[in-house]
Design an enzyme around this catalytic site. Structure first.
Site, PDB file in Angstrom:
ATOM      1  N   ILE A   1       0.846  -1.187   0.000  1.00 27.41           N
ATOM      2  CA  ILE A   1       0.000   0.000   0.000  1.00 27.41           C
ATOM      3  C   ILE A   1       0.884   1.240   0.000  1.00 27.41           C
ATOM      4  CG2 ILE A   1      -1.829   1.265   1.197  1.00 27.41           C
ATOM      5  CD1 ILE A   1      -2.533  -1.391   2.624  1.00 27.41           C
TER       6      ILE A   1
ATOM      7  N   THR B   1       4.030   1.639   2.864  1.00 31.01           N
ATOM      8  CA  THR B   1       5.027   2.544   2.293  1.00 31.01           C
ATOM      9  C   THR B   1       4.606   3.997   2.483  1.00 31.01           C
ATOM     10  OG1 THR B   1       4.120   2.740   0.031  1.00 31.01           O
ATOM     11  CG2 THR B   1       5.489   0.794   0.501  1.00 31.01           C
TER      12      THR B   1
ATOM     13  N   ASP C   1       8.810   6.872  -2.542  1.00 33.85           N
ATOM     14  CA  ASP C   1       8.337   8.122  -3.125  1.00 33.85           C
ATOM     15  C   ASP C   1       7.865   7.764  -4.529  1.00 33.85           C
ATOM     16  OD1 ASP C   1       7.941  10.560  -4.358  1.00 33.85           O
ATOM     17  OD2 ASP C   1       9.897  11.386  -3.812  1.00 33.85           O
TER      18      ASP C   1
ATOM     19  N   ASN D   1      -2.500   4.301  -3.299  1.00 31.86           N
ATOM     20  CA  ASN D   1      -3.231   5.252  -2.482  1.00 31.86           C
ATOM     21  C   ASN D   1      -2.516   6.599  -2.364  1.00 31.86           C
ATOM     22  OD1 ASN D   1      -5.102   6.122  -0.222  1.00 31.86           O
ATOM     23  ND2 ASN D   1      -3.124   6.105   0.811  1.00 31.86           N
TER      24      ASN D   1
ATOM     25  N   TYR E   1      -6.336  18.652  -8.559  1.00 32.54           N
ATOM     26  CA  TYR E   1      -6.511  17.370  -7.880  1.00 32.54           C
ATOM     27  C   TYR E   1      -7.582  16.546  -8.596  1.00 32.54           C
ATOM     28  CZ  TYR E   1      -7.815  13.993  -4.285  1.00 32.54           C
ATOM     29  OH  TYR E   1      -8.109  12.835  -3.611  1.00 32.54           O
TER      30      TYR E   1
ATOM     31  N   LYS F   1      -7.193  12.887 -10.575  1.00 36.79           N
ATOM     32  CA  LYS F   1      -7.953  11.696 -10.190  1.00 36.79           C
ATOM     33  C   LYS F   1      -8.852  11.231 -11.337  1.00 36.79           C
ATOM     34  CE  LYS F   1      -6.365  10.871  -6.081  1.00 36.79           C
ATOM     35  NZ  LYS F   1      -5.773   9.591  -5.701  1.00 36.79           N
TER      36      LYS F   1
END
Length: 185
Positions: free
Chosen positions: A11, A37, A59, A86, A151, A155
């Site tokens: 994740i 992570t 990263d 995520n 944003y 998405k």
């Protein structure tokens, strides 16, 4: 329970207080081994002494960081069964006024970061003919808000990318890429 009886779930974006952190806890509660992570190990310090978690600095905006985290995970755990993309960043402000580097950073994390991980893990999953990739989108795609244009656009692009990849790989896999509901397996 032996390692090979547990699902290995990687994740991204597991910093404390966020969706990834909550998902990591939920998968661990379902007896999965979670590769949690984040850009900083310190942001996941509460997982440190729990054997259900394997912590990795990652990263997603760096191809080298993605390759290193995957190779370390595969070397230590032998496989990755589920990936949850995520990691994400916000970009707040009127779209016409947000500096282009801020918008580029948002896309580099929210869209290209997920794609970097997908491109890196698909050969492993394809060779095993199993695996799941879940990309976390946003409801703002369905109901955009004025101050979140970059944003929302990142998405929306992630949703389109996920749909395209799902269709592309459907004949070869058992639904390797999904979006929508998170079902803890």
């Amino acid at each position: 329970m032996d390692l090979y009886e547990k699902r290995v779930v990687l994740i991204t974006g597991c910093s404390g207080g966020g969706i990834g952190h909550a998902l990591a806890r939920a998968f661990a509660a379902k007896n999965c081994l979670v590769v949690a992570t984040a850009r900083s190990l310190a942001s996941m310090s509460d997982f440190q002494d729990d054997p259900r978690f394997f912590l990795q600095e990652l990263d997603v905006s760096s191809g080298e960081s993605v390759r290193h985290a995957l190779s370390t995970t595969l070397e230590k755990l032998g496989r990755i069964d589920i990936v949850v993309n995520n990691a994400g960043v916000q970009c707040i402000g009127p779209l016409a006024e947000v500096p282009l580097p801020a918008i580029e950073h948002t896309f580099n994390t929210n869209l290209y970061g997920a794609l970097r991980l997908i491109q890196a893990v698909v050969p492993h999953m394809a060779s095993r003919k199993k695996g799941k990739i879940v990309n976390i989108g946003s409801v703002t795609v369905l109901a955009p808000v004025p101050w979140a244009g970059a944003y929302t656009a990142s998405k929306a692009a992630l949703h389109a990318l996920t749909d395209t990849l799902s269709e592309l790989w459907k004949p070869f896999t058992d639904g390797i890429v999904e979006r929508g509901e998170i079902v803890l397996v």
